[in-house]
Motif scaffolding. Structure first.
Motif, mmCIF file in Angstrom:
data_model
loop_
_atom_site.group_PDB
_atom_site.id
_atom_site.type_symbol
_atom_site.label_atom_id
_atom_site.label_comp_id
_atom_site.label_asym_id
_atom_site.label_seq_id
_atom_site.Cartn_x
_atom_site.Cartn_y
_atom_site.Cartn_z
ATOM 1 N N LEU A 153 -3.275 -4.861 -6.844
ATOM 2 C CA LEU A 153 -1.871 -4.684 -6.463
ATOM 3 C C LEU A 153 -1.460 -5.683 -5.390
ATOM 4 O O LEU A 153 -0.344 -6.207 -5.410
ATOM 5 C CB LEU A 153 -1.639 -3.258 -5.962
ATOM 6 N N GLY A 157 -4.336 1.613 -8.170
ATOM 7 C CA GLY A 157 -3.956 1.971 -6.803
ATOM 8 C C GLY A 157 -4.992 2.849 -6.138
ATOM 9 O O GLY A 157 -5.066 2.921 -4.916
ATOM 10 N N GLU A 164 2.834 7.238 -8.666
ATOM 11 C CA GLU A 164 2.857 8.040 -7.434
ATOM 12 C C GLU A 164 2.260 9.428 -7.629
ATOM 13 O O GLU A 164 1.398 9.866 -6.863
ATOM 14 C CB GLU A 164 4.289 8.154 -6.905
ATOM 15 N N LEU A 173 -0.620 4.271 0.141
ATOM 16 C CA LEU A 173 -1.021 3.183 -0.746
ATOM 17 C C LEU A 173 -0.271 1.901 -0.397
ATOM 18 O O LEU A 173 -0.862 0.814 -0.362
ATOM 19 C CB LEU A 173 -0.784 3.565 -2.206
ATOM 20 N N ARG A 174 1.019 2.001 -0.113
ATOM 21 C CA ARG A 174 1.791 0.817 0.260
ATOM 22 C C ARG A 174 1.200 0.164 1.511
ATOM 23 O O ARG A 174 1.103 -1.057 1.595
ATOM 24 C CB ARG A 174 3.250 1.187 0.484
ATOM 25 N N GLU A 185 5.221 -2.722 -6.550
ATOM 26 C CA GLU A 185 6.008 -1.546 -6.180
ATOM 27 C C GLU A 185 6.346 -0.708 -7.403
ATOM 28 O O GLU A 185 6.328 0.528 -7.350
ATOM 29 C CB GLU A 185 7.281 -1.970 -5.455
ATOM 30 N N ALA A 211 2.041 7.740 -1.864
ATOM 31 C CA ALA A 211 2.555 6.404 -2.166
ATOM 32 C C ALA A 211 2.727 5.599 -0.885
ATOM 33 O O ALA A 211 2.479 4.391 -0.862
ATOM 34 C CB ALA A 211 3.882 6.520 -2.920
ATOM 35 N N ILE A 270 3.271 1.316 -8.226
ATOM 36 C CA ILE A 270 3.082 2.396 -7.253
ATOM 37 C C ILE A 270 4.061 3.535 -7.514
ATOM 38 O O ILE A 270 3.676 4.712 -7.511
ATOM 39 C CB ILE A 270 3.238 1.860 -5.813
#
Length: 200
Positions: A99, A90, A115, A133-134, A108, A130, A111
């Motif tokens: 990812l 990540g 986190e 990153l998403r 997910e 997080a 992640i």
């Protein structure tokens, strides 16, 4: 190590022996060697055409691992990672692109587990939340690749795309890194096209 299956202990001889998981690790290492060999020409082509540093990055559980690296001819080198170096999946363009090619639920889960690690990064990668990153994973899914800007690494851009099997399973990422002055928007577009070609 015995709990993890790496070793077995014999009460009779009071000695340790390799456990069942040790052989699994050997198989995994063999696959990485095969992947490295299969991607060697693509990595050379990336380094040769871009003149910058190209990386082959794989997944090792919850981490990204540098499987191979090849330097281009440009005199200013961007050696972000050595072969064998690991960091949380990540962080960095390679991890984001991996990812982005995973099933959303699997991505997910990674992640969520990572986190705290990605938020407290103290290496070359800047820590991210997080939520950030998403967003980056969603962007990479829509664009086909990831880009990160690393101020800690003396203003370096890193671009990456996932490497997929014929069945669509992600096995690695190809990446090119270069200093900011070599990464104008038009050149990043060219490099993404090059990365995508070699990944295919």
């Amino acid at each position: 190590m015995t709990e993890q299956g790496l070793l077995n202990y014999s009460d009779d001889s009071r000695r340790y022996f390799l456990g069942p998981f040790a052989s699994e690790m050997g198989v995994a290492a063999s696959r990485r060697r095969e992947l490295r060999t299969a991607c060697r020409d693509a990595l050379w082509q990336l380094a040769h055409e871009s003149e910058d540093t190209a990386f082959l990055l794989g997944r090792a559980g919850l981490d990204t691992i540098c499987l191979d690296r090849m330097e281009g001819s440009y005199p200013v080198k961007t050696l972000l990672a050595d072969i064998g170096m690991r960091w949380p999946l990540g962080l960095g363009a390679g991890g984001i692109s991996i990812l982005s090619a995973m099933a959303p639920g699997d991505a997910e889960a990674v992640i969520a587990y990572n986190e705290r690690r990605i938020a407290q990064s103290d290496g070359i990668f800047e820590p991210v939340s997080a939520a950030q990153l998403r967003e980056r994973v969603i962007e990479a899914r829509s664009s086909g690749g990831a880009v990160t800007y690393l101020q800690k690494a003396t203003n370096v851009y890193s671009l990456a795309v996932p490497v997929l099997t014929a069945e669509g399973r992600v096995v690695a990422a190809l990446s090119v890194a270069a200093i900011k002055t070599r990464m104008a928007a038009a050149r990043r577009k060219q490099l993404f096209a090059l990365l995508t070609r070699e990944a295919r």
